[in-house]
Design a protein around this motif. Sequence first.
Motif, short mmCIF file in Angstrom:
data_model
loop_
_atom_site.label_atom_id
_atom_site.label_comp_id
_atom_site.label_asym_id
_atom_site.label_seq_id
_atom_site.Cartn_x
_atom_site.Cartn_y
_atom_site.Cartn_z
N ASN A 147 8.43 10.19 2.85
CA ASN A 147 9.54 10.58 1.99
C ASN A 147 9.90 9.43 1.07
O ASN A 147 10.77 8.62 1.37
N LEU A 148 9.19 9.35 -0.05
CA LEU A 148 9.39 8.24 -0.98
C LEU A 148 10.73 8.35 -1.69
O LEU A 148 11.20 9.45 -1.98
N ILE A 149 11.33 7.22 -1.97
CA ILE A 149 12.57 7.18 -2.73
C ILE A 149 12.25 7.27 -4.21
O ILE A 149 11.38 6.56 -4.72
N LEU B 201 9.59 1.01 -1.58
CA LEU B 201 10.45 0.00 -2.21
C LEU B 201 9.87 -1.40 -1.97
O LEU B 201 9.00 -1.58 -1.13
N PRO B 202 10.37 -2.39 -2.70
CA PRO B 202 9.87 -3.76 -2.48
C PRO B 202 10.11 -4.23 -1.05
O PRO B 202 11.08 -3.80 -0.40
N LEU B 203 9.24 -5.08 -0.55
CA LEU B 203 9.40 -5.65 0.78
C LEU B 203 10.42 -6.78 0.68
O LEU B 203 10.10 -7.96 0.67
N SER B 204 11.69 -6.37 0.63
CA SER B 204 12.77 -7.32 0.43
C SER B 204 14.02 -6.76 1.08
O SER B 204 14.19 -5.54 1.20
N MET B 205 14.93 -7.63 1.53
CA MET B 205 16.11 -7.19 2.26
C MET B 205 16.97 -6.24 1.43
O MET B 205 17.61 -5.34 1.97
N PHE C 233 11.44 0.87 4.69
CA PHE C 233 11.76 1.06 3.27
C PHE C 233 10.65 0.57 2.34
O PHE C 233 10.60 0.98 1.18
N ALA C 234 9.76 -0.27 2.83
CA ALA C 234 8.63 -0.71 2.01
C ALA C 234 7.45 0.25 2.15
O ALA C 234 6.93 0.77 1.16
N PHE C 235 7.02 0.50 3.38
CA PHE C 235 5.78 1.25 3.61
C PHE C 235 5.96 2.76 3.63
O PHE C 235 5.00 3.50 3.42
N ASN C 236 7.17 3.24 3.89
CA ASN C 236 7.42 4.68 3.89
C ASN C 236 8.18 5.15 2.66
O ASN C 236 8.03 6.30 2.24
N PRO D 225 0.82 -1.21 0.00
CA PRO D 225 0.00 0.00 0.00
C PRO D 225 0.85 1.26 0.00
O PRO D 225 1.96 1.28 0.54
N ALA D 226 0.34 2.31 -0.62
CA ALA D 226 1.04 3.59 -0.62
C ALA D 226 1.01 4.19 0.78
O ALA D 226 0.11 3.90 1.57
N PRO D 227 1.99 5.03 1.12
CA PRO D 227 1.97 5.70 2.42
C PRO D 227 0.72 6.57 2.58
O PRO D 227 0.21 7.13 1.61
#
Length: 551
Positions: free
Chosen positions: A27-29, A221-225, A215-218, A20-22
């Motif tokens: 502060n999106l990358i 980025l992908p939910l990945s390490m 890094f995913a929700f804020n 989901p988008a913030p």
Amino acid sequence: MDNNSQNPDDYTPAPSEGIPAPEGAANLIDTDYVIGQDNITASPMGFSIDLHGKVFTISSLLIVLFVVLTLALQDQIAPIYDAVFNFLTGNLAWFFILSANIFVILCLFLIVSPLGKIRIGGAAAKPDFTYMGWFSMLFAAGMGIGLMFYGVSEPLTHFGTAYDGGSWAPLGGAAGDFEGDEAGSIAVGMAATIFHWGLHPWAIYSVVALSLALFAFNKGLPLSMRSVFYPILGERVWGWPGHVIDILAVFATLFGLATSLGIGASQAAAGLTYLFGAPESDITMILLIIGITIIAIGSILAGVDKGVQLLSKINIGLAAALLFFVIGVGPTLIIATGFFENLMSYVVNLPALSNPFGREDANFSQGWTAFYWAWWISWSPYVGMFIARVSRGRTVREFIISVLLVPSTVSILWMTAFGGTAIDQYLSQGIEAVRDAGLELQLFVMLEQLPLSGITSFIAIVLVIVFFVTSSDSGSLVIDSITAGGKVDAPKPQRVFWAIIEGTIAIALLLGGGLTALQTMAVSTGFPFTIILLVACYAIIKGLMSEPKAV
């Protein structure tokens, strides 16, 4: 970090990415990478697949090769596992202990820092789950099987080595500082146990979970390490450096899970043998792993809301019932006073227990603590990603306090109730069987001395099995997300595939070297992943500092 501050209305995630988008200021990358852009999508034989080609292919092929070699070379592989385990814990214990200390310090800093006000998922994000549902999933995913297996055996073991003056005694070591001292042996034994199940393991989970969630929700980025390393690697994180990070995360998760599943299977099998006379053999454990994997697949197909959360709530209810039963019919006063005494002993001995250098209790710090920290770290991609997925909407401070302090408090109560009861049975009632039994049987021998032992022992077996299932289905969701390029809604057949692989690895390691093989692979994958987590600490601070200031 190349990013820009914007509202969620300016950000539209790809329809298939599932993140989901913030909500509110975030502060999106600013990156051209689209989640899943490197994935292979197809529908062979009517089954949809959506996989990151390189990460999935390399991970699965290496794992299959490992399983085949372990099963084909059982006699030759067992001594290798022993040698690797002894080398890593003997030479790198200081590194694991020092790293875990750093994770605790970071978490405590975030609790009191202004950065703690930042909300995961954006300034206006709301939690996806109630506190009860959230806590249940945190605890069941984090260390359920371990508490069942070690809840009685570890306090008894540390008490016994201290009381007998053995070289495995915590802190006193071969000097025999607590030999013959009941009160001192209980205090140091419980402090050592709580040390392994308190702040440090949950700090490890917190670091991974917070970095992934941030890094995913804020940041979008992908939910990945690999996403955690964007502040350091920039756009290169989508290439081979990122592939290697995710592949290591897959290995760490699989072998950390396999260790827990193997321990759970050995205890469940021992319980079935103890209660019902089931054959005590590898076949029993293999059948258990197969049966539980099938149940886990059913939970996976039901989804997180209907499957994992439901099983977690059942688990937490049964665990609470068993805990309060032991408190109520066991030595209630000893447990009540012991909770505070053990907590104080933990606090007093924490500096010595967490000291990475110049230890006189080398057997304890290397054979117990170093293994535990490597095991927790190898579990951390799985537990951390699962916690991240269910923690959107919480502030950083709320997140850290809940993930760090609440489960640690419950662990202290659990170890005090179960371990304290067993120690009291040995010292006050002279029941030597509770200490002489094998590690996997000590829980059942302790329960046998209490009323309704048949019922409570059966509940204990059910708990082990359900913890087993929740670990398997949660882990499958996590590994699938990593190998699907960070997507959280990849096709379910992929999750089924990883559930089968987890069970297969557990079986292969049990046959190829028993619990030592399981522990060796947890330590082996935990070492390189420790380095990744240390770098992630820097990324967390940098990522939080780039977020809009919370008011």
